[in-house]
Design a protein around this motif. Sequence first.
Motif, PDB file in Angstrom:
ATOM      1  N   PRO A  29       0.690  -1.134  -0.047  1.00  0.00           N
ATOM      2  CA  PRO A  29      -0.006  -0.095  -0.016  1.00  0.00           C
ATOM      3  C   PRO A  29       0.732   1.340   0.103  1.00  0.00           C
ATOM      4  CG  PRO A  29      -0.806  -1.689   1.550  1.00  0.00           C
ATOM      5  CD  PRO A  29       0.367  -2.186   1.063  1.00  0.00           C
ATOM      6  N   ARG A  30       1.894   1.204   0.673  1.00  0.00           N
ATOM      7  CA  ARG A  30       2.547   2.497   0.597  1.00  0.00           C
ATOM      8  C   ARG A  30       3.468   2.711  -0.808  1.00  0.00           C
ATOM      9  NH1 ARG A  30       6.638   0.697   5.705  1.00  0.00           N
ATOM     10  NH2 ARG A  30       6.615  -1.121   4.241  1.00  0.00           N
ATOM     11  N   ALA A  31       3.365   1.862  -1.509  1.00  0.00           N
ATOM     12  CA  ALA A  31       4.103   2.335  -2.834  1.00  0.00           C
ATOM     13  C   ALA A  31       3.074   2.511  -3.815  1.00  0.00           C
ATOM     14  CB  ALA A  31       4.661   0.961  -3.344  1.00  0.00           C
ATOM     15  N   LEU A  32       1.820   2.834  -3.384  1.00  0.00           N
ATOM     16  CA  LEU A  32       0.764   2.944  -4.769  1.00  0.00           C
ATOM     17  C   LEU A  32       0.967   4.595  -5.143  1.00  0.00           C
ATOM     18  CD1 LEU A  32      -1.819   2.287  -5.953  1.00  0.00           C
ATOM     19  CD2 LEU A  32      -3.126   3.443  -4.152  1.00  0.00           C
ATOM     20  N   ASP A  33       1.424   5.277  -4.263  1.00  0.00           N
ATOM     21  CA  ASP A  33       1.534   6.833  -4.964  1.00  0.00           C
ATOM     22  C   ASP A  33       2.728   7.005  -5.845  1.00  0.00           C
ATOM     23  OD1 ASP A  33      -0.377   7.933  -3.185  1.00  0.00           O
ATOM     24  OD2 ASP A  33       0.948   8.908  -1.988  1.00  0.00           O
ATOM     25  N   ARG A  34       3.668   6.118  -5.698  1.00  0.00           N
ATOM     26  CA  ARG A  34       5.038   6.103  -6.766  1.00  0.00           C
ATOM     27  C   ARG A  34       4.606   5.246  -7.882  1.00  0.00           C
ATOM     28  NH1 ARG A  34       7.391   4.763  -2.005  1.00  0.00           N
ATOM     29  NH2 ARG A  34       7.669   2.480  -2.628  1.00  0.00           N
ATOM     30  N   ALA A  35       3.633   4.253  -7.725  1.00  0.00           N
ATOM     31  CA  ALA A  35       2.996   3.295  -8.843  1.00  0.00           C
ATOM     32  C   ALA A  35       2.225   4.343  -9.788  1.00  0.00           C
ATOM     33  CB  ALA A  35       2.687   2.172  -8.466  1.00  0.00           C
ATOM     34  N   GLU A  36       1.375   5.023  -9.047  1.00  0.00           N
ATOM     35  CA  GLU A  36       0.379   5.893  -9.741  1.00  0.00           C
ATOM     36  C   GLU A  36       1.033   7.060 -10.545  1.00  0.00           C
ATOM     37  OE1 GLU A  36      -3.356   8.982  -8.785  1.00  0.00           O
ATOM     38  OE2 GLU A  36      -2.481   7.938  -7.083  1.00  0.00           O
ATOM     39  N   ASP A  37       2.123   7.694 -10.120  1.00  0.00           N
ATOM     40  CA  ASP A  37       2.915   8.613 -10.992  1.00  0.00           C
ATOM     41  C   ASP A  37       3.269   8.107 -12.366  1.00  0.00           C
ATOM     42  OD1 ASP A  37       2.733  10.303  -8.822  1.00  0.00           O
ATOM     43  OD2 ASP A  37       4.506   9.985  -8.085  1.00  0.00           O
ATOM     44  N   VAL A  38       3.869   6.865 -12.375  1.00  0.00           N
ATOM     45  CA  VAL A  38       4.003   6.193 -13.362  1.00  0.00           C
ATOM     46  C   VAL A  38       2.923   5.858 -14.339  1.00  0.00           C
ATOM     47  CG1 VAL A  38       5.280   3.761 -14.488  1.00  0.00           C
ATOM     48  CG2 VAL A  38       6.191   4.901 -12.301  1.00  0.00           C
ATOM     49  N   LEU A  39       1.924   5.182 -13.642  1.00  0.00           N
ATOM     50  CA  LEU A  39       0.539   5.267 -14.598  1.00  0.00           C
ATOM     51  C   LEU A  39       0.367   6.326 -15.324  1.00  0.00           C
ATOM     52  CD1 LEU A  39      -1.939   3.254 -15.082  1.00  0.00           C
ATOM     53  CD2 LEU A  39      -3.041   4.233 -13.156  1.00  0.00           C
ATOM     54  N   ARG A  40       0.057   7.564 -14.423  1.00  0.00           N
ATOM     55  CA  ARG A  40      -0.572   8.606 -14.940  1.00  0.00           C
ATOM     56  C   ARG A  40       0.608   9.345 -16.084  1.00  0.00           C
ATOM     57  NH1 ARG A  40      -4.810  10.783 -12.700  1.00  0.00           N
ATOM     58  NH2 ARG A  40      -5.487   9.693 -10.684  1.00  0.00           N
ATOM     59  N   ARG A 168       7.916  -0.404 -15.342  1.00  0.00           N
ATOM     60  CA  ARG A 168       8.349   0.562 -14.529  1.00  0.00           C
ATOM     61  C   ARG A 168       7.868   1.013 -13.257  1.00  0.00           C
ATOM     62  NH1 ARG A 168       9.982   5.055 -19.414  1.00  0.00           N
ATOM     63  NH2 ARG A 168      11.046   3.469 -20.808  1.00  0.00           N
ATOM     64  N   ALA A 169       6.616   0.822 -13.014  1.00  0.00           N
ATOM     65  CA  ALA A 169       6.046   1.089 -11.767  1.00  0.00           C
ATOM     66  C   ALA A 169       6.511  -0.185 -10.852  1.00  0.00           C
ATOM     67  CB  ALA A 169       4.356   0.888 -11.934  1.00  0.00           C
ATOM     68  N   ALA A 170       6.649  -1.234 -11.130  1.00  0.00           N
ATOM     69  CA  ALA A 170       7.362  -2.388 -10.205  1.00  0.00           C
ATOM     70  C   ALA A 170       8.623  -1.889  -9.828  1.00  0.00           C
ATOM     71  CB  ALA A 170       7.342  -3.737 -10.928  1.00  0.00           C
ATOM     72  N   GLU A 171       9.524  -1.419 -10.759  1.00  0.00           N
ATOM     73  CA  GLU A 171      10.842  -0.865 -10.474  1.00  0.00           C
ATOM     74  C   GLU A 171      10.859   0.203  -9.446  1.00  0.00           C
ATOM     75  OE1 GLU A 171      15.001   0.462 -12.496  1.00  0.00           O
ATOM     76  OE2 GLU A 171      13.241   0.139 -13.684  1.00  0.00           O
ATOM     77  N   ARG A 172      10.036   1.285  -9.680  1.00  0.00           N
ATOM     78  CA  ARG A 172      10.065   2.427  -8.802  1.00  0.00           C
ATOM     79  C   ARG A 172       9.322   2.091  -7.653  1.00  0.00           C
ATOM     80  NH1 ARG A 172       7.721   8.488 -10.674  1.00  0.00           N
ATOM     81  NH2 ARG A 172       8.037   9.328  -8.682  1.00  0.00           N
ATOM     82  N   ALA A 173       8.454   1.335  -7.617  1.00  0.00           N
ATOM     83  CA  ALA A 173       7.496   1.027  -6.316  1.00  0.00           C
ATOM     84  C   ALA A 173       8.529   0.077  -5.521  1.00  0.00           C
ATOM     85  CB  ALA A 173       6.142   0.843  -6.581  1.00  0.00           C
ATOM     86  N   GLY A 174       9.105  -0.840  -6.065  1.00  0.00           N
ATOM     87  CA  GLY A 174       9.764  -1.755  -5.324  1.00  0.00           C
ATOM     88  C   GLY A 174       8.841  -3.068  -4.762  1.00  0.00           C
TER      89      GLY A 174
END
Length: 312
Positions: A29-40, A168-174
């Motif tokens: 859950p804590r990684a959602l914001d970072r993954a969302e940035d990639v999505l958008r 990219r989201a998996a890499e950025r969010a870890g």
Amino acid sequence: MTGLKLISLADRIELTALGTTAVLVVTEPRALDRAEDVLRSELTAVDEACSRFRADSEISRLHDRAGSTVVVSPLLAEALSVAMRAAALTDGLVDPTVGDAVLALGYDRDFAAVAADHPEPAAPARPAPGWWRVAWNPETREVLLPRGVTLDLGATAKAMVVDRIALRAAERAGCGVLVSVGGDVRAAGPAPEEGWRLGVGDDHSQAEPDLTVTITGGGLATSGTTRRTWRRAGRTVHHIVDPHTGDVPSPVWRTVTAAAATCVDANIATTASIVMGDAAPGWLAERRLPARLVTAAGEITNTAGWPAEQES
């Protein structure tokens, strides 16, 4: 708009993009914001590069410069390479030069704005010019688009951006990530212990899927003729075009869902299967691609180890 619906419970973001629904789910859950940035950012970038419905998109500017050599951006270069590879792998069954044929059928704007019933008949169907006519150099990113050729990168570009977002989201969010855009899916990073559970059916938004499958990685895609449809002079047409005729293919399969290492490869397989019709199960089996094919009457054919029907 067809096929796969995420039914795993996890933290997610859902939004409207590319004329459909985009969903991103993370295992942390804590990684959602970072993954969302990639999505958008990825969805915005691919729309600006590849949308044929935007006069200011890069591909629209490329059409304006047909007949001249143009150096395109890295993102459009990737989309062109994906589309040209799809054409080569399918012997032209998935061909990016179907743009004029799709326009002639009436798909000339975002699908939500397409008239449900065109009273005028479409212009006589003509075969697509052919992907081999596009002079493309991926090393220099130079493309020479012949005059009179309109590209439609819609299906392959959507699958491409699903792969890009997931990786990219998996890499950025870890953490583990699953992305779905219009029902086309890619998983990346560590999967949940129970895997990602997906409902499979004719429509990714349907409440009750036909069956449930579980994946831990790779891509799934569905192509179908039941959702993006409209009528043209009393005739029902849809968004998938046979490049050999410039018209919709014979109505053999209602939907085809396939699994592959990437969403792009799964999408290539499903689109080609809709176009080739009766030959699709053998073609998929030869390539060891697990797939589920559903006829207009609801009869199901599975290939290469696709799981048997089960209660969802």
